[in-house]
Design an enzyme around this catalytic site. Sequence first.
Site, PDB file in Angstrom:
ATOM      1  N   GLY A 127      26.067  10.854  48.739  1.00  0.00           N
ATOM      2  CA  GLY A 127      25.746  10.897  47.315  1.00  0.00           C
ATOM      3  C   GLY A 127      24.575  11.820  47.036  1.00  0.00           C
ATOM      4  O   GLY A 127      23.453  11.357  46.830  1.00  0.00           O
ATOM      5  N   GLU A 244      24.199  19.323  58.450  1.00  0.00           N
ATOM      6  CA  GLU A 244      25.446  19.548  57.718  1.00  0.00           C
ATOM      7  C   GLU A 244      25.842  21.020  57.763  1.00  0.00           C
ATOM      8  O   GLU A 244      27.014  21.349  57.940  1.00  0.00           O
ATOM      9  CB  GLU A 244      25.291  19.099  56.257  1.00  0.00           C
ATOM     10  CG  GLU A 244      26.561  19.301  55.442  1.00  0.00           C
ATOM     11  CD  GLU A 244      26.410  18.932  53.964  1.00  0.00           C
ATOM     12  OE1 GLU A 244      27.440  18.944  53.265  1.00  0.00           O
ATOM     13  OE2 GLU A 244      25.282  18.659  53.526  1.00  0.00           O
TER      14      GLU A 244
END
Length: 394
Positions: A127, A244
């Site tokens: 999120g 990431e």
Amino acid sequence: MDLTYSPEEQAFEAEVRAFLNAELPAELAAKVRKRRELTKEDMDRWHAILNAKGWLAATWPVEAGGTGWSAVQQHIFEEECCRANAPRIVPFGLKMLGPVLLKFGTKAQQEEYLPRILDGRDWWCQGYSEPGAGSDLASLKTRAVRDGDHYIINGQKTWTTLGQHANRIFCLVRTKTDGKPQEGISFVLVDLDTPGIEMRPIRLIEGGYEVNEVFFTDVRVPVSNLVGEENMGWTIAKYLLLHERTNIAGVGFSIEALEQLKSLATKVRRGGKRLIDTPLFAARLAEVEIDLEAMKLTNLRMLADAQKKGAPGPETSMLKIKGTVIRQAINDLARRALGPAAAPFPSEALDGNAALVPEDHAANAVSYFNNRKISIYGGSNEIQKNILAKGMLG
């Protein structure tokens, strides 16, 4: 840097290949090769197979349930998995939250969540992005207001990948509104079964469903779910994004996609010649292959450096830029190779003669359209250039 695998690394490569030949379900490999959508059950199945082998958390330390592999072993494993058309390992718990908890989490958080990530009881989603805060993540507006031993969260997240499968979400929320925007952000863990959370699907241009909007209305989250200190979420977010971006580079995916493209270019004929023998296409193919070889070496260097330092550095932005550009270039060349057969609905484009479309390549248009996003998510490539300029060039 020694680019030749040692005898031990060659033995590991053979071990990985033997494992994949024996344990990778043929039906899963076929779905990946043909770019069919994987179900949650498909991804959970491969997750469980790797966990049973002890090969799931490649970047975690052994004491936390990881493999303890070297950077070269991690590279070999990723490359062999892509070559065998294994499903990708869903990264949110293993490659994003796991390293964050190991670095910033309390002992209680590590003991609670790390085993649940490994055994598949928890499926995490991310999120971060909001309608007005994508690459400019510091502009996020989702608020978390302290109320005793809980936070009350209100706001909206978007582009939540695979959130429809998740039971938990890690979120960046605003816990302070004065001062620099980056100084008022916190990192919290949220159970998606908590009252007040609604998830809505977003349909993509190629018709798929892998991203969502998530709405929070007076959602009560225990303060014990705060990772790190209050208002230090920006530091944690940057740490997570370094992991990431290394994952987004997708070296293994590009290697396998390039092999498929070469195979296709030997079958397609233009003007009586194989496409791979035409000078213009061959030159474009060679350019992509040279870039990919250079990125493979850079990726190995950065993995080795990260292993020494304990975390990747800002140079992962370079991997993210080059990796996404190369993947998009391969998608584009595949689309050019197929010509009319690359249309999203080839049977319509070819007057019903779908037999002209090679079965393994019929989904190239889907990959092309879907992968337009990869140069944007994880921080757009333009933002990555700013990070490189500031973090490495001063």
